[in-house]
Write a protein that holds these residues in place. Structure first.
Motif, PDB file in Angstrom:
ATOM      1  N   ARG A   1       5.144   9.146   5.221  1.00 21.54           N
ATOM      2  CA  ARG A   1       5.188   9.017   6.685  1.00 21.54           C
ATOM      3  C   ARG A   1       5.125   7.537   7.073  1.00 21.54           C
ATOM      4  O   ARG A   1       5.839   7.075   7.959  1.00 21.54           O
ATOM      5  CB  ARG A   1       4.016   9.764   7.318  1.00 21.54           C
ATOM      6  N   ARG A   2       4.232   6.798   6.404  1.00 26.58           N
ATOM      7  CA  ARG A   2       4.112   5.379   6.725  1.00 26.58           C
ATOM      8  C   ARG A   2       5.406   4.640   6.347  1.00 26.58           C
ATOM      9  O   ARG A   2       5.804   3.693   7.007  1.00 26.58           O
ATOM     10  CB  ARG A   2       2.912   4.770   5.988  1.00 26.58           C
TER      11      ARG A   2
ATOM     12  N   MET B   1      -5.279   2.312   4.411  1.00 22.84           N
ATOM     13  CA  MET B   1      -4.361   1.557   5.276  1.00 22.84           C
ATOM     14  C   MET B   1      -3.157   2.395   5.720  1.00 22.84           C
ATOM     15  O   MET B   1      -2.669   2.252   6.832  1.00 22.84           O
ATOM     16  CB  MET B   1      -3.868   0.311   4.522  1.00 22.84           C
ATOM     17  N   ILE B   2      -2.695   3.273   4.837  1.00 27.66           N
ATOM     18  CA  ILE B   2      -1.470   4.018   5.175  1.00 27.66           C
ATOM     19  C   ILE B   2      -1.756   5.269   5.998  1.00 27.66           C
ATOM     20  O   ILE B   2      -0.840   5.995   6.357  1.00 27.66           O
ATOM     21  CB  ILE B   2      -0.664   4.401   3.911  1.00 27.66           C
ATOM     22  N   ARG B   3      -3.018   5.500   6.287  1.00 27.16           N
ATOM     23  CA  ARG B   3      -3.348   6.672   7.119  1.00 27.16           C
ATOM     24  C   ARG B   3      -3.274   6.298   8.597  1.00 27.16           C
ATOM     25  O   ARG B   3      -4.220   6.477   9.334  1.00 27.16           O
ATOM     26  CB  ARG B   3      -4.736   7.194   6.774  1.00 27.16           C
ATOM     27  N   GLY B   4      -2.134   5.779   8.992  1.00 26.73           N
ATOM     28  CA  GLY B   4      -1.992   5.319  10.356  1.00 26.73           C
ATOM     29  C   GLY B   4      -1.416   6.328  11.313  1.00 26.73           C
ATOM     30  O   GLY B   4      -2.051   6.690  12.304  1.00 26.73           O
ATOM     31  N   PRO B   5      -0.241   6.834  11.043  1.00 29.33           N
ATOM     32  CA  PRO B   5       0.420   7.679  12.037  1.00 29.33           C
ATOM     33  C   PRO B   5      -0.443   8.895  12.383  1.00 29.33           C
ATOM     34  O   PRO B   5      -1.008   9.531  11.500  1.00 29.33           O
ATOM     35  CB  PRO B   5       1.715   8.106  11.330  1.00 29.33           C
ATOM     36  N   GLY B   6      -0.528   9.175  13.643  1.00 33.38           N
ATOM     37  CA  GLY B   6      -1.335  10.306  14.077  1.00 33.38           C
ATOM     38  C   GLY B   6      -0.612  11.626  13.858  1.00 33.38           C
ATOM     39  O   GLY B   6       0.418  11.688  13.184  1.00 33.38           O
TER      40      GLY B   6
ATOM     41  N   ALA C   1       0.842  -1.201   0.000  1.00 36.79           N
ATOM     42  CA  ALA C   1       0.000   0.000   0.000  1.00 36.79           C
ATOM     43  C   ALA C   1       0.877   1.251   0.000  1.00 36.79           C
ATOM     44  O   ALA C   1       0.652   2.202  -0.753  1.00 36.79           O
ATOM     45  CB  ALA C   1      -0.913  -0.010   1.214  1.00 36.79           C
ATOM     46  N   THR C   2       1.900   1.216   0.815  1.00 37.07           N
ATOM     47  CA  THR C   2       2.813   2.368   0.922  1.00 37.07           C
ATOM     48  C   THR C   2       3.577   2.573  -0.388  1.00 37.07           C
ATOM     49  O   THR C   2       3.640   3.686  -0.924  1.00 37.07           O
ATOM     50  CB  THR C   2       3.801   2.116   2.080  1.00 37.07           C
TER      51      THR C   2
ATOM     52  N   LEU D   1      -7.677   0.936  -5.248  1.00 33.39           N
ATOM     53  CA  LEU D   1      -6.568   1.616  -4.569  1.00 33.39           C
ATOM     54  C   LEU D   1      -6.992   2.165  -3.199  1.00 33.39           C
ATOM     55  O   LEU D   1      -6.167   2.294  -2.290  1.00 33.39           O
ATOM     56  CB  LEU D   1      -6.052   2.767  -5.458  1.00 33.39           C
TER      57      LEU D   1
ATOM     58  N   GLN E   1       1.139  10.957   3.447  1.00 36.37           N
ATOM     59  CA  GLN E   1       0.882   9.859   4.386  1.00 36.37           C
ATOM     60  C   GLN E   1       1.697   8.625   4.014  1.00 36.37           C
ATOM     61  O   GLN E   1       2.166   7.889   4.888  1.00 36.37           O
ATOM     62  CB  GLN E   1      -0.614   9.513   4.417  1.00 36.37           C
TER      63      GLN E   1
ATOM     64  N   ASP F   1      -2.437  12.001   0.410  1.00 35.27           N
ATOM     65  CA  ASP F   1      -2.197  10.571   0.168  1.00 35.27           C
ATOM     66  C   ASP F   1      -0.693  10.303   0.070  1.00 35.27           C
ATOM     67  O   ASP F   1      -0.159   9.360   0.664  1.00 35.27           O
ATOM     68  CB  ASP F   1      -2.851  10.126  -1.147  1.00 35.27           C
TER      69      ASP F   1
ATOM     70  N   ALA G   1      -5.842   0.679   0.094  1.00 34.26           N
ATOM     71  CA  ALA G   1      -4.418   0.939   0.342  1.00 34.26           C
ATOM     72  C   ALA G   1      -4.230   2.347   0.905  1.00 34.26           C
ATOM     73  O   ALA G   1      -3.472   2.564   1.855  1.00 34.26           O
ATOM     74  CB  ALA G   1      -3.621   0.765  -0.943  1.00 34.26           C
ATOM     75  N   LEU G   2      -4.925   3.306   0.325  1.00 35.22           N
ATOM     76  CA  LEU G   2      -4.790   4.687   0.799  1.00 35.22           C
ATOM     77  C   LEU G   2      -5.319   4.832   2.231  1.00 35.22           C
ATOM     78  O   LEU G   2      -4.799   5.627   3.011  1.00 35.22           O
ATOM     79  CB  LEU G   2      -5.519   5.643  -0.149  1.00 35.22           C
TER      80      LEU G   2
ATOM     81  N   LEU H   1      -2.600  -4.066  -7.776  1.00 32.12           N
ATOM     82  CA  LEU H   1      -3.603  -3.717  -6.767  1.00 32.12           C
ATOM     83  C   LEU H   1      -4.382  -4.939  -6.301  1.00 32.12           C
ATOM     84  O   LEU H   1      -5.107  -4.876  -5.303  1.00 32.12           O
ATOM     85  CB  LEU H   1      -4.576  -2.673  -7.335  1.00 32.12           C
TER      86      LEU H   1
END
Lengths: 458, 62
Positions: A354-355, B41-46, A305-306, B35, A351, A348, B38-39, A394
Motif C-alpha cells: 500500500r505504501r 514507518m510504512i504503516r501510514g495509509p489509513g 523501508a517499503t 527492521l 502495508q 506488514d 521500517a515496519l 537495515l
C-alpha cells in the motif's frame, strides 16, 4: 580493450576474429579467476562453438548486428540450458536447466558468445558470503575490496576486461551497486522492459533484469537485445522497444534534470569524492544543454523501508520450503535474511505494498516538472570485503531502492575516482519507459569526460 | 510495535516451520529490532475508502 561498439565494427570489417576474441577472453578469465573469483563456471566449449558460428557469419556477410561475436557472460541466476545454474548456492549445486532464460535466448539470438556463469550473492540476496561452495567475487580495482552485490561477478569480470558485458538482476540495487563499486555502467531498466522468465526470482514485484558493461553505449547495445515483450512473464510490458543506440545521439539538450539533493546530502550523506562526482556530472550535463533544478522526493528511508519489507516477505515466500527442509544448505547471510521475512506478518507485507502505491503517486507528482533525476548510486568507494555488515541494508538507506519501488529506469555510471583511487559513481534516473533518455544522458557525460580511459591495473 | 522477546522469536519461527540454533535466533532478534522502525514507518495509509490499485487485480480479458 575495445568497446562493444568498436569491436562490432572491427568484426564486420574482418579485422578481429570472434574466435580469437573468445580465446583471449577465455584465457584472461582462467588467468584472473583465482584473484577475483568472478566466474563460478567457465564454459570454453560452447563459447568457442558460438564464436565459430559468429566468425562464419562474419565471413558470409550475415552478421546479426553489433553483438555478434561479442564475449559476455551470465549471472548464475540466469538459467542456461545444459549448463549448471547454481545461484551460487549449495541448494542448486547440481541444477541443470533444460531451457535458457528468455533474455539468455534473446542475447544468443543477437550472436553473443557466452563465456560462462558469473558469481552472485546467494540467490541474489545472501552475500558477500565465505561459507558457500564458491568464494565471493573480488573487486579488480583492489582485490581486498567489495564488488557490491548481487551481480558481483558481472561487475568484476567487466571491470577486469574479461568480458565486454554481462547480465545482472536488480531487486534493490544489484545491478547499480556492483556497477558503482566496480567503476562500470549498469542499468536497471523500467520494470517490465526486460523479461525475467528463466531468471531465479528474489522478490517478484521488485525484480528487474538488465545489462552491465564498461560504457553506457555498450549498455545500450546490450539492452536492445534484452528488451521486449514476453507473455510468459506477467510483469512484461507489451509495447514497442525504441532504438536505444540511436537514442544516444539525442543528448541532454533541453532536458530538465532534477537533483534529488536531500538523498545524498542529508538522508544518507555520501563521501566527498562521490559528492564531487555528482556535482561534476551536473556541471557537465548543464554544459551539454540540460536545465538543472533541485527537487524533493519522499525520504530515502521511506522508500527503503517499503522496499526491504517487500523483499524480506517475498523472498521468504520463494524460499519457504527449503528454509523448512534444508536451511543448513544456505549460507549464514542468506538463511538469516530469509528468516527475517518469516518473522513478518501478512499485514506488514500488505502495508508495504500500500505504501508503495502511495510513494508512486507522490513521486509522480513531485517530478512533474523534470525529465530526469540525479543522485548517488553508492555512498563512496568500495569498502573492504570483510567489513560488509550482514544487516547493512537495515543500517543506512540505499540510493538504489527508490527506483525498484517505483519501477523507473535507473543507470549507475562511473563519475570519477575517490581518495583511495577507486571508482565513485552517480545515478541517473528517468520516467517509466524513458530508458533511452537515461542512457543518452549517461552517454553524454561519458563522451564529455575521460573516466572511461582508466581501467584497473589487474 | 515492541521488539520480539526470545520466546516470541522462537514461536514465530516454529509457526513458519523453521528451526534455527539459539545463537542464530539471538542474531535474528537483533535484526528484527532494526527492521521494526521500517515496519512502523510504512504503516501510514489509513483505512481506505475504496479498493486500492496495489491490492486489486483484474479478471477477464487482457
Amino acid at each position: 580493450m575495445h568497446s562493444i561498439a568498436e569491436t562490432a565494427g572491427l568484426i564486420a570489417a574482418r579485422k578481429i576474429s570472434p574466435v580469437e576474441l573468445a580465446k583471449t577472453a577465455l584465457a584472461r578469465a582462467e588467468a584472473l579467476n583465482d584473484q577475483i573469483h568472478a566466474f563460478i563456471r567457465i564454459t570454453p566449449e560452447p563459447a568457442l562453438a558460438a564464436a565459430q558460428a559468429a566468425e562464419a557469419r562474419a565471413a558470409s556477410g550475415s552478421l546479426r548486428g553489433p553483438l555478434d561475436g561479442i564475449p559476455i557472460a551470465h549471472k548464475d541466476i540466469y538459467c542456461t540450458a545444459g549448463i549448471p545454474t547454481t545461484a551460487h548456492s549449495a541448494q542448486l549445486k547440481d541444477f541443470i536447466p533444460t531451457e535458457d532464460a528468455t533474455t539468455v535466448r534473446m542475447l544468443a539470438a543477437a550472436g553473443v558468445v557466452s563465456l560462462g556463469k558469473l558469481a552472485t550473492h546467494e540467490f541474489a540476496f545472501g552475500g558477500p558470503s565465505f561459507d558457500l561452495p564458491w568464494p565471493p567475487a573480488r573487486n579488480p580495482w583492489d582485490t581486498t575490496r567489495f564488488t557490491a552485490g548481487s551481480s558481483s561477478g558481472t561487475g568484476a569480470a567487466v571491470a577486469a576486461g574479461i568480458i565486454m558485458g554481462g547480465t545482472g538482476s536488480d531487486t534493490g540495487g544489484s545491478i547499480r551497486g556492483p556497477a558503482a563499486l566496480c567503476g562500470i555502467a549498469g542499468i536497471k531498466p523500467t520494470y517490465g522492459l526486460c523479461p525475467r522468465t528463466g531468471i531465479l526470482p528474489l522478490a517478484q514485484t521488485l525484480d528487474h533484469a538488465g545489462p552491465m558493461a564498461w560504457s553506457v553505449e555498450d549498455v545500450a547495445l546490450l539492452l536492445q537485445a534484452m528488451a521486449g515483450h514476453d507473455p510468459a512473464d506477467p510483469g512484461s510490458a507489451n509495447r514497442p522497444v525504441p532504438d536505444f543506440h540511436a537514442g544516444l545521439a539525442q543528448g541532454v539538450r533541453g532536458k530538465r534534470i532534477g537533483v534529488i539533493r536531500h538523498f545524498h546530502e542529508s538522508d544518507n550523506p555520501v563521501s566527498p569524492a562521490t559528492l564531487a562526482g555528482i556535482e561534476n556530472t551536473i556541471a557537465v550535463l548543464r554544459a551539454e544543454g540540460a536545465v538543472i533544478s533541485d527537487i524533493t522526493l519522499p525520504s530515502l528511508a521511506e522508500y527503503n523501508a517499503t522496499g526491504w519489507a517487500i523483499i524480506y516477505a517475498e523472498s521468504f515466500a520463494v524460499h519457504e520450503a527449503w528454509m523448512q527442509s534444508a536451511p543448513e544448505k544456505y549460507g549464514e547471510y542468506m538463511r538469516h535474511r530469509l528468516a527475517l521475512g518469516a518473522l513478518m506478518s501478512a499485514a506488514d507485507y500488505i502495508q508495504a505494498q500500500r505504501r508503495r502505491a502511495d510513494l508512486i503517486t507522490r513521486s509522480i507528482a513531485a517530478t512533474q516538472g523534470v525529465d530526469l533525476l540525479i543522485t548517488a548510486s553508492a555512498m563512496g568507494e568500495a569498502p573492504p570485503i570483510t567489513a560488509v555488515s550482514k544487516w547493512a541494508s537495515l543500517e543506512k538507506p540505499g540510493f538504489t531502492m527508490p527506483f525498484n519501488v517505483l519501477g523507473w529506469p535507473a543507470l549507475s555510471l562511473c563519475s570519477g575516482f575517490g581518495e583511495a583511487g577507486l571508482p565513485v559513481s552517480v545515478q541517473i534516473i528517468g520516467k517509466p519507459f524513458d530508458d533511452a533518455s537515461v542512457l543518452a544522458a549517461g552517454h553524454a557525460f561519458e563522451k564529455a569526460t575521460a573516466f572511461r580511459a582508466t581501467r584497473p591495473a589487474i | 510495535m515492541p521488539p520480539l522477546s526470545e520466546s516470541e522469536i522462537a514461536a514465530r519461527l516454529a509457526t513458519a516451520g523453521i528451526t534455527l540454533p539459539k545463537i542464530e535466533q539471538d542474531d535474528l532478534r537483533a535484526a528484527y529490532a532494526m527492521l521494526l522502525p521500517a515496519l512502523e514507518m510504512i504503516r501510514g495509509p489509513g483505512i481506505p475508502p475504496a479498493a486500492e490499485p496495489a491490492l486489486t487485480f483484474a479478471a477477464g480479458e487482457k
